[in-house]
Design a protein around this motif. Structure first.
Motif, PDB file in Angstrom:
ATOM      1  N   LYS A 148       0.756  -1.232   0.140  1.00 55.99           N
ATOM      2  CA  LYS A 148       0.019  -0.106   0.219  1.00 55.99           C
ATOM      3  C   LYS A 148       0.882   1.519  -0.097  1.00 55.99           C
ATOM      4  CE  LYS A 148      -1.854   1.735   3.529  1.00 55.99           C
ATOM      5  NZ  LYS A 148      -2.444   1.767   5.084  1.00 55.99           N
ATOM      6  N   TYR A 149       2.319   1.127   0.007  1.00 55.62           N
ATOM      7  CA  TYR A 149       2.860   2.154  -0.025  1.00 55.62           C
ATOM      8  C   TYR A 149       3.505   2.763  -1.226  1.00 55.62           C
ATOM      9  CZ  TYR A 149       2.822   0.433   4.762  1.00 55.62           C
ATOM     10  OH  TYR A 149       2.403  -0.257   5.885  1.00 55.62           O
ATOM     11  N   LEU A 207      -0.688  13.674   4.956  1.00 54.52           N
ATOM     12  CA  LEU A 207      -0.663  12.190   5.058  1.00 54.52           C
ATOM     13  C   LEU A 207       0.362  11.696   5.911  1.00 54.52           C
ATOM     14  CD1 LEU A 207      -1.090  11.285   1.407  1.00 54.52           C
ATOM     15  CD2 LEU A 207      -2.668  11.224   2.992  1.00 54.52           C
ATOM     16  N   LEU A 221       6.696  -3.757   9.607  1.00 57.86           N
ATOM     17  CA  LEU A 221       5.408  -2.919   9.593  1.00 57.86           C
ATOM     18  C   LEU A 221       4.451  -2.619  10.683  1.00 57.86           C
ATOM     19  CD1 LEU A 221       4.927  -3.747   5.740  1.00 57.86           C
ATOM     20  CD2 LEU A 221       6.167  -1.722   6.529  1.00 57.86           C
ATOM     21  N   LYS A 245       5.155   3.851  12.594  1.00 57.24           N
ATOM     22  CA  LYS A 245       4.213   3.583  11.501  1.00 57.24           C
ATOM     23  C   LYS A 245       4.847   4.070  10.394  1.00 57.24           C
ATOM     24  CE  LYS A 245      -0.201   2.880  13.335  1.00 57.24           C
ATOM     25  NZ  LYS A 245      -1.702   3.501  13.210  1.00 57.24           N
ATOM     26  N   ILE A 246       4.735   3.538   9.196  1.00 59.45           N
ATOM     27  CA  ILE A 246       4.897   4.134   7.850  1.00 59.45           C
ATOM     28  C   ILE A 246       3.505   4.284   7.208  1.00 59.45           C
ATOM     29  CG2 ILE A 246       5.808   3.643   5.466  1.00 59.45           C
ATOM     30  CD1 ILE A 246       7.947   3.625   7.764  1.00 59.45           C
ATOM     31  N   TYR A 247       3.468   5.927   7.271  1.00 59.50           N
ATOM     32  CA  TYR A 247       2.199   6.448   6.561  1.00 59.50           C
ATOM     33  C   TYR A 247       2.059   6.742   5.133  1.00 59.50           C
ATOM     34  CZ  TYR A 247       2.867   8.048  11.537  1.00 59.50           C
ATOM     35  OH  TYR A 247       2.962   7.963  12.905  1.00 59.50           O
ATOM     36  N   SER A 248       1.053   6.513   4.712  1.00 58.71           N
ATOM     37  CA  SER A 248       0.617   6.289   3.113  1.00 58.71           C
ATOM     38  C   SER A 248      -0.708   6.985   2.859  1.00 58.71           C
ATOM     39  CB  SER A 248       0.937   5.204   2.378  1.00 58.71           C
ATOM     40  OG  SER A 248       1.067   4.811   1.303  1.00 58.71           O
ATOM     41  N   ASP A 270      -4.651   6.620   1.614  1.00 57.56           N
ATOM     42  CA  ASP A 270      -5.614   5.414   1.900  1.00 57.56           C
ATOM     43  C   ASP A 270      -6.367   5.592   0.485  1.00 57.56           C
ATOM     44  OD1 ASP A 270      -7.989   3.766   2.453  1.00 57.56           O
ATOM     45  OD2 ASP A 270      -7.715   4.100   4.393  1.00 57.56           O
TER      46      ASP A 270
END
Lengths: 369, 379
Positions: free
Chosen positions: B36-37, B75, B269, B275-278, B280
């Motif tokens: 998702k990143y 984000l 992860l 956290k690794i933010y991305s 949505d």
């Protein structure tokens, strides 16, 4: 035509055992990713309505956090999602009616520049373009237009919902309460279009009639003097009026053909972002016929389950026909069937939890089993 | 704590030509990764998690998508007052010509006015195409403690692979005495990660001088760091322990995706503290069909999986139909795998439709197969 959206709170007639002790059903998890009210708020914003009053009956924490953290795709400057509650009656469950809440916030409704009001329920899940209902409302020159769904399972669901008697012109001639005796009924979906002026009049009239009157009560009283028309909804409908109905709606939607009638490419359902990672299926996991949120770590067996975000399921687990809310932990070799496991519950190794489809087992938020 | 003194500058202008079709229309940092990143989410999330509030992104190659992506500073929570994400493409300036960025150091040099305005005490220079989690605040602490003019993050690599990297030869206090770019006979196993902290005042002087030097290639590793060393400025090596990968090739991009499965302990992860933010994408949830068989796989929202998936990473909106077999494969966004198709050791590009019963890849192949839309149409 400018319309104001009002998301009503849940009526007295619903009872979602357990879940409602921690948050209103509208703020409960749905399909592992959404909250129940995301569908109705997205209906509003996708219909181009960017001024919304969201009413909260009680236990506001979950709703406030969720609605304020979600980008429902309206212009953040021009639009507004306003969270409101009945100030004076908040602490008294009998007096805490929707009409009382509307009345105590009437100044906010009065100042809005909108000709129409669309009231929608927060314990139903369906998708509806409200523009189409408004179009019908104006074409038929109705005073009020009610959205309804002709169902063939009123004997098994929609308990205590309003049923509509509709004449050949599409006008409501009587409103009754569904007692689950008959299969075929026109169930009111509790979405109403009316002028803002009439809405304000009805609130006033209802409050004068009785301090414990609800909007549906004053509507029932008014069908002879007002032209109450109808709009037939076609598509998936679920009414979350019991724990059984809540679980059933989630499990029914695992079937792709059902889900495709609710979640469509041109009708996005907006929800809060959690920044969870993708879900990890460990070696030895066996998942079939399930809906799974992100951030899960799955090592056991799943069949016909809806799993919320960030759930951990240990090795050797056998979980069937069950809904697990976000953040729950299921230890190794646990067996669960026909259950709803609330958020952050911790079901430890070797537990066996088996409920009935007609009477699902419920594990409370944060409980350790 | 609001970190105002250190400004991060992320180098995100390179094409990444060894990623072939993947970077035909988008810059490497914007390439999708890990379900998702996007690759740059790691550097940006590290900044956010390290309490850095001002981030400049140096962009050049095919940057339309990258620009609009990173501009959504919220984000990563990088929308605090006084901070933000600044997209910095080459620009025309008063009394100066219009130059493209000639090298990593030149990209920063062309934005000296930005750094002056941001009132930076320290400048953190990063690459937008590395996969790792790192606390830059800890690196700054060490930089300040050692009183170095610049600190370079290094990672221990196997000595036999050291000749692929820029190698730092250090004294007993981890101060750098020599820098060798891809040495044939490496004297040390400490590789530069391309992550630098500079005292801004001094860095400014070196950048101005480097810009005027006609013989310079305007690169941090090749020109600026050697210039510091020549002047006997104190350069410190910050030892990083953990997972770090430069995803410059199809093989290394595939490998980094597989590492999420094989080295969960190294790049976790699930860690809520980092956290690794991305973004949505607001899709439907992830649906597992009645015929699915899933083992050792990462699967994200919007997917419908009814086939047999093993040791694979599946990105947003992918559909794997029944009787399809997916092995050791990365399926990027919105890929469809038809019934009975078989994929082994592949990296399948966004939106590719694998026809029913088609076969791609080789279980024993030593290279990873990049499956493009044209290849899928040809089957």
């Amino acid at each position: 035509m400018k319309a104001l959206g009002i998301l009503n709170f849940e009526p007295y007639s619903i009872n979602v055992r357990g879940i409602e002790e921690y948050r209103p059903i509208s703020a409960a998890s749905f399909l592992g990713r959404f909250r129940v009210l995301d569908f109705m708020i997205s209906n509003f914003t996708n219909s181009g309505i960017d001024n919304l009053k969201v009413f909260i009956k009680n236990r506001p924490r979950s709703t406030v956090e969720h609605v304020h953290s979600t980008n429902y795709n309206i212009n953040a400057k021009r639009g507004k999602i306003h969270l409101l509650h009945g100030e004076k009656v908040y602490t008294n469950p009998i007096y805490n009616t929707d009409l009382a809440a509307f009345e105590s916030n009437m100044s906010f409704i009065r100042e809005v520049n909108a000709d129409l009001v669309i009231v929608a329920p927060s314990h139903f899940v369906y998708i509806q373009d409200f523009n189409k209902v408004v179009e019908e409302h104006l074409k038929k020159e109705n005073d009020i237009t009610v959205l309804y769904h002709a169902v063939n399972d009123a004997n098994q669901a929609y308990e205590l919902c309003d049923t509509l008697q509709i004449n050949e012109e599409g006008r409501v001639t009587a409103i009754a309460t569904n007692s689950c005796k008959y299969k075929h009924r026109n169930i009111s979906l509790e979405s109403y279009v009316m002028s803002r002026k009439l809405f304000m009049t009805l609130v006033e009239r209802g409050r004068k009639t009785s301090s414990i009157y609800w909007l549906r009560d004053i509507l029932r009283d008014s069908i002879d003097d007002l032209k109450v028309g109808t709009y037939a909804h076609k598509g998936y409908v679920a009414c979350m009026n019991s724990l059984k109905a809540y679980l059933k709606a989630n499990l029914d939607l695992i079937k792709e053909e059902n889900l495709n009638t609710l979640i469509k490419k041109d009708w996005t359902i907006y929800t809060m972002t959690n920044d969870s990672c993708p879900t990890l299926y460990e070696a030895g996991a066996r998942a079939v016929s399930s809906i799974v949120g992100n951030g899960c770590d799955i090592a056991g067996d799943l069949e016909n389950c809806v799993i919320g975000r960030g759930v951990k399921i240990g090795q050797g687990c056998k979980i069937k026909n069950t809904m697990i809310l976000p953040g729950a932990r299921i230890g190794d070799n646990v067996t669960i069937e026909n259950a709803v496991i609330d958020r952050f519950a911790n079901v430890t190794v070797d537990s066996v939890l088996i409920g009935e489809p007609s009477d699902p087992l419920y594990v409370a938020r944060g409980d350790k089993i | 704590m609001v970190q105002k003194k250190m400004v991060a500058m992320i180098l995100a202008g390179g094409r990444g030509s060894r990623l072939y079709d993947l970077t035909k229309k988008i810059a490497k940092p914007a390439v999708n990764f890990g379900g998702k990143y996007r690759i740059i989410d790691f550097a940006l999330s590290n900044c956010a998690n390290s309490n850095i509030s001002t981030v400049g992104i140096l962009v050049q190659y095919e940057s339309v998508l990258l620009n609009s992506y990173v501009a959504r500073d919220y984000l990563w929570g990088l929308n605090m007052a006084g901070g933000g994400v600044y997209v910095l493409p080459p620009r025309e300036k008063d009394n100066e010509g219009f130059d493209i960025y000639e090298g990593t150091a030149n990209a920063i040099a062309q934005n000296i006015d930005f750094l002056d305005q941001a009132d930076a005490d320290y400048v953190l220079v990063l690459s937008g195409d590395h996969i790792y989690k790192m606390d830059y605040e800890d690196m700054l602490r060490e930089h300040v403690e050692t009183g170095a003019a610049a600190t370079i993050a290094v990672i221990q690599v196997p000595l036999k692979e050291a000749s692929r990297f820029g190698i730092m030869n250090c004294d007993e206090n981890d101060n750098i005495i020599e820098f060798e770019e891809k040495p044939k006979n490496p004297k040390s196993d400490l590789a530069s990660m391309g992550i630098y902290i500079f005292d801004y005042k001094l860095m400014r002087k070196y950048l101005v001088a480097d810009t005027k030097d006609k013989n310079s290639s305007h690169d941090f590793g090749k020109d600026v760091i050697p210039a510091y060393l020549k002047d006997k400025e104190k350069l410190h090596a910050y030892r990083f322990k953990g997972y770090w990968k430069d995803v410059g090739t199809i093989d290394s991009l595939w490998e980094a995706n597989m590492d999420l499965l094989d080295h969960k302990d190294l790049l976790d992860l699930f860690d809520n503290e980092w956290k690794i933010y991305s973004e949505d994408p607001m899709t439907a949830p992830q649906i597992i069909g009645p015929n699915a068989k899933i083992n050792e796989a990462y699967i994200t929202t919007g997917c419908f999986i009814d086939g047999d998936v093993k040791h694979s990473v599946i990105f947003t909106g992918v559909r794997v139909n029944k009787d399809a077999k997916v092995r050791d494969t990365v399926l990027m966004n919105n890929v469809t795998v038809g019934e009975g198709a078989k994929l082994e050791r592949c990296l399948v590009m966004n939106d590719v439709k694998i026809p029913a019963n088609a076969h791609f890849g080789d279980k024993n192949g030593d290279k990873i197969l990049l499956v493009t839309p044209e290849m899928a149409e040809g089957k």
